[in-house]
Design a protein around this motif. Sequence first.
Motif, PDB file in Angstrom:
ATOM      1  N   ILE A  33       0.835  -1.209   0.000  1.00 26.80           N
ATOM      2  CA  ILE A  33       0.000   0.000   0.000  1.00 26.80           C
ATOM      3  C   ILE A  33       0.866   1.253   0.000  1.00 26.80           C
ATOM      4  O   ILE A  33       0.564   2.240  -0.688  1.00 26.80           O
ATOM      5  CB  ILE A  33      -0.966  -0.008   1.192  1.00 26.80           C
ATOM      6  N   TRP A  34       1.961   1.245   0.763  1.00 29.84           N
ATOM      7  CA  TRP A  34       2.890   2.377   0.735  1.00 29.84           C
ATOM      8  C   TRP A  34       3.447   2.572  -0.671  1.00 29.84           C
ATOM      9  O   TRP A  34       3.522   3.695  -1.186  1.00 29.84           O
ATOM     10  CB  TRP A  34       4.030   2.146   1.722  1.00 29.84           C
ATOM     11  N   PHE A  35       3.865   1.476  -1.287  1.00 31.78           N
ATOM     12  CA  PHE A  35       4.410   1.535  -2.645  1.00 31.78           C
ATOM     13  C   PHE A  35       3.404   2.135  -3.622  1.00 31.78           C
ATOM     14  O   PHE A  35       3.731   3.033  -4.412  1.00 31.78           O
ATOM     15  CB  PHE A  35       4.823   0.125  -3.082  1.00 31.78           C
ATOM     16  N   VAL A  36       2.170   1.662  -3.553  1.00 27.84           N
ATOM     17  CA  VAL A  36       1.130   2.122  -4.485  1.00 27.84           C
ATOM     18  C   VAL A  36       0.799   3.594  -4.251  1.00 27.84           C
ATOM     19  O   VAL A  36       0.613   4.362  -5.202  1.00 27.84           O
ATOM     20  CB  VAL A  36      -0.135   1.248  -4.341  1.00 27.84           C
ATOM     21  N   ASN A  37       0.712   4.000  -2.995  1.00 28.24           N
ATOM     22  CA  ASN A  37       0.374   5.388  -2.695  1.00 28.24           C
ATOM     23  C   ASN A  37       1.346   6.354  -3.355  1.00 28.24           C
ATOM     24  O   ASN A  37       0.934   7.323  -4.005  1.00 28.24           O
ATOM     25  CB  ASN A  37       0.365   5.611  -1.176  1.00 28.24           C
ATOM     26  N   VAL A  38       2.637   6.114  -3.176  1.00 26.17           N
ATOM     27  CA  VAL A  38       3.626   7.035  -3.731  1.00 26.17           C
ATOM     28  C   VAL A  38       3.708   6.904  -5.244  1.00 26.17           C
ATOM     29  O   VAL A  38       3.857   7.897  -5.966  1.00 26.17           O
ATOM     30  CB  VAL A  38       4.996   6.790  -3.076  1.00 26.17           C
ATOM     31  N   LEU A  39       3.601   5.689  -5.757  1.00 27.55           N
ATOM     32  CA  LEU A  39       3.632   5.465  -7.206  1.00 27.55           C
ATOM     33  C   LEU A  39       2.545   6.286  -7.903  1.00 27.55           C
ATOM     34  O   LEU A  39       2.814   7.027  -8.861  1.00 27.55           O
ATOM     35  CB  LEU A  39       3.449   3.976  -7.505  1.00 27.55           C
ATOM     36  N   VAL A  40       1.320   6.178  -7.428  1.00 27.53           N
ATOM     37  CA  VAL A  40       0.196   6.858  -8.081  1.00 27.53           C
ATOM     38  C   VAL A  40       0.216   8.352  -7.768  1.00 27.53           C
ATOM     39  O   VAL A  40      -0.114   9.178  -8.621  1.00 27.53           O
ATOM     40  CB  VAL A  40      -1.131   6.218  -7.652  1.00 27.53           C
ATOM     41  N   TYR A  41       0.629   8.716  -6.543  1.00 30.84           N
ATOM     42  CA  TYR A  41       0.657  10.135  -6.172  1.00 30.84           C
ATOM     43  C   TYR A  41       1.586  10.910  -7.097  1.00 30.84           C
ATOM     44  O   TYR A  41       1.203  11.935  -7.675  1.00 30.84           O
ATOM     45  CB  TYR A  41       1.115  10.271  -4.719  1.00 30.84           C
ATOM     46  N   TYR A  42       2.815  10.424  -7.255  1.00 29.05           N
ATOM     47  CA  TYR A  42       3.759  11.124  -8.118  1.00 29.05           C
ATOM     48  C   TYR A  42       3.414  10.939  -9.589  1.00 29.05           C
ATOM     49  O   TYR A  42       3.652  11.835 -10.411  1.00 29.05           O
ATOM     50  CB  TYR A  42       5.185  10.650  -7.840  1.00 29.05           C
ATOM     51  N   GLY A  43       2.877   9.777  -9.931  1.00 30.85           N
ATOM     52  CA  GLY A  43       2.476   9.563 -11.322  1.00 30.85           C
ATOM     53  C   GLY A  43       1.407  10.545 -11.765  1.00 30.85           C
ATOM     54  O   GLY A  43       1.504  11.164 -12.835  1.00 30.85           O
ATOM     55  N   LEU A  44       0.370  10.741 -10.933  1.00 33.28           N
ATOM     56  CA  LEU A  44      -0.686  11.685 -11.267  1.00 33.28           C
ATOM     57  C   LEU A  44      -0.188  13.125 -11.185  1.00 33.28           C
ATOM     58  O   LEU A  44      -0.608  13.975 -11.982  1.00 33.28           O
ATOM     59  CB  LEU A  44      -1.875  11.487 -10.330  1.00 33.28           C
ATOM     60  N   SER A  45       0.676  13.418 -10.238  1.00 36.72           N
ATOM     61  CA  SER A  45       1.200  14.784 -10.115  1.00 36.72           C
ATOM     62  C   SER A  45       1.955  15.182 -11.371  1.00 36.72           C
ATOM     63  O   SER A  45       1.822  16.305 -11.861  1.00 36.72           O
ATOM     64  CB  SER A  45       2.112  14.896  -8.891  1.00 36.72           C
ATOM     65  N   LEU A  46       2.744  14.272 -11.920  1.00 36.87           N
ATOM     66  CA  LEU A  46       3.457  14.565 -13.154  1.00 36.87           C
ATOM     67  C   LEU A  46       2.494  14.693 -14.327  1.00 36.87           C
ATOM     68  O   LEU A  46       2.702  15.511 -15.223  1.00 36.87           O
ATOM     69  CB  LEU A  46       4.481  13.459 -13.437  1.00 36.87           C
ATOM     70  N   GLY A  47       1.421  13.919 -14.284  1.00 37.47           N
ATOM     71  CA  GLY A  47       0.462  13.938 -15.390  1.00 37.47           C
ATOM     72  C   GLY A  47      -0.408  15.177 -15.440  1.00 37.47           C
ATOM     73  O   GLY A  47      -0.868  15.575 -16.510  1.00 37.47           O
ATOM     74  N   VAL A  48      -0.643  15.813 -14.288  1.00 40.75           N
ATOM     75  CA  VAL A  48      -1.523  16.982 -14.265  1.00 40.75           C
ATOM     76  C   VAL A  48      -0.734  18.275 -14.091  1.00 40.75           C
ATOM     77  O   VAL A  48      -1.311  19.327 -13.825  1.00 40.75           O
ATOM     78  CB  VAL A  48      -2.568  16.862 -13.126  1.00 40.75           C
ATOM     79  N   SER A  49       0.575  18.213 -14.279  1.00 44.91           N
ATOM     80  CA  SER A  49       1.402  19.405 -14.074  1.00 44.91           C
ATOM     81  C   SER A  49       1.150  20.481 -15.117  1.00 44.91           C
ATOM     82  O   SER A  49       1.598  21.614 -14.958  1.00 44.91           O
ATOM     83  CB  SER A  49       2.884  19.016 -14.085  1.00 44.91           C
ATOM     84  N   ARG A  50       0.445  20.136 -16.200  1.00 49.71           N
ATOM     85  CA  ARG A  50       0.179  21.119 -17.244  1.00 49.71           C
ATOM     86  C   ARG A  50      -1.203  21.750 -17.111  1.00 49.71           C
ATOM     87  O   ARG A  50      -1.703  22.356 -18.049  1.00 49.71           O
ATOM     88  CB  ARG A  50       0.307  20.454 -18.613  1.00 49.71           C
ATOM     89  N   LEU A  51      -1.813  21.646 -15.942  1.00 50.37           N
ATOM     90  CA  LEU A  51      -3.148  22.231 -15.764  1.00 50.37           C
ATOM     91  C   LEU A  51      -3.116  23.750 -15.868  1.00 50.37           C
ATOM     92  O   LEU A  51      -4.078  24.360 -16.344  1.00 50.37           O
ATOM     93  CB  LEU A  51      -3.712  21.828 -14.402  1.00 50.37           C
ATOM     94  N   GLY A  52      -2.061  24.390 -15.392  1.00 54.12           N
ATOM     95  CA  GLY A  52      -1.959  25.849 -15.431  1.00 54.12           C
ATOM     96  C   GLY A  52      -0.692  26.273 -16.137  1.00 54.12           C
ATOM     97  O   GLY A  52       0.314  25.576 -16.137  1.00 54.12           O
TER      98      GLY A  52
END
Length: 541
Positions: free
Chosen positions: A329-348
């Motif tokens: 669960i720790w692995f998945v939390n950080v994997l998806v957290y940073y994965g989505l953060s990089l993916g939505v960095s172009r919102l603004g």
Amino acid sequence: MNFDQILSAIGGFGKYQKMLYIWICLPQILLAFHMMVSIFTGATPPHQCRESPSSAVGNQSFVPGTVNMNFSLLDSSCFSTKALLQGNRTERVPCGHGWVYSKETFQSTTVTEWDLVCSRAGLNSLGSSIYMFGLLVGSVLFGAMADRYGRRFVLLLSIALQTVFGVAVAFAPNFPVYVILRFVVGATISGVIINAFVLGTEWTCTKKRMLAGIITDYAFGLGYMLLAGVAYLIRDWRKLQLAISAPGFLLIFYIWVVPQSARWLLANDRREEAIALLRKAALVNGRVLPPTVQVEKCDILGGGRKSHSVMDLVRTPQMRKRAIILFYIWFVNVLVYYGLSLGVSRLGTDLYLTQFVFGLVEIPARTLVLLVLPCSRRFSQSGFLAFGGLACLLMLAIPADHPNILAALAMAGKFGITASFAVIYVYTAEIFPTVLRQTGIGVSCMFARMGGVLAPAINMLHNHSPATPLVIFGTSPLLGAILALALPETADRPLPDTVEDAENWEIRPLPTKEDPEMCEDTSHAASSTEKQELRHLASQT
């Protein structure tokens, strides 16, 4: 009396604990600065080949009118476009005189100072990976050290090293030295995070235990947002690095105000020190320490000191099952957290505003956790993981020409994973016993950092198959949500102190209304009647 009963008797969440939380939260702001500062210090501004050595003064300079800064040209950033005399053909020539950088947003960054662009751009990513590796090493090193030498010592050591090496980064003479110093800073960040969190947890009573994680998360989110303002005012990377690191020297007074964990002292058979701390906490909270604890020094943790290692996390069947689930669960939390953060960095389009919004979204996620976590740790963990995973999978059904809907779903996924991240800190501290709590959280953080290292690599798969990252980011949390249901419920349960307590979790009695394990109002001094009741209870036990 077990430790939770004694802690509640002296005030499980009184003035003493509230002051401790203040000391715990202050370093979290600085942690957010260090964690996110590379967004600004390592940014790559628009750049173009310098056509001649005299085009500009210095690699980082740009004199308007000297060079045609047409940043829309595809090859202008890495190749010099040279027209041949024969025909209309052009040939691409690698930059031979360095680069000219736009200073519209940044005065200087590590990229502009050391020319980490084009063929050297990979060095910038390598530096980030080495920094993440430092977080991984620190989580294991400082976690094990804290179980051996105590939470307080390792917390103070981590803050001191973080401040010294953070300031040193601002004076790095070259890129290799910069990377090494950042590696050390990353390691110390893990030391501060896990020790501050565990110290707060072990001083807090059963009912208010979750605040040790959630309140510190609020402080981290505040630092996340404040960094946007600091970076907006300071556009030079060295000055910015110095501005976020130097305030750490102000925390030198922690030597006198931060206490050791009384629970850890008892687990390591240092009873005199533990009783002295408990007596001080009782005095600050306006309570009285039960006489049995003061005079007889009863065996609160049920046994003398015993050596423990990482292998004890997987040596017994119940501990092994729970540890493996928690690590995943720790692995998945950080994997998806940073994965989505990089993916939505172009919102603004504005980097500073985007940074602020990303910090702001953490607040409602933590607030929701505060509301639902008292009801159930297990279902909260499972539900937030499922919410984040489903949001990612729903993105697969949205056409690429609906970017607003995709962005909304991505933010929903990040919201769920952020909330899940807040839960897992509390849940892990409550499942691992005192004698292995710091080691368990340290190993958990190690698996988490593995997820952080893999997240950029998984995002790179988007170039070959746009659906692959979303499938990974969607299915992995759903599996974690299912596995979380196999963990024990820890809400309103005493913390396990030994491996035997953890193994026998299901048969341990629940606290009753008569048990002094629930938090009481400690805003007033104990009356004589309360003192008599505490003495009577102590004499019976």
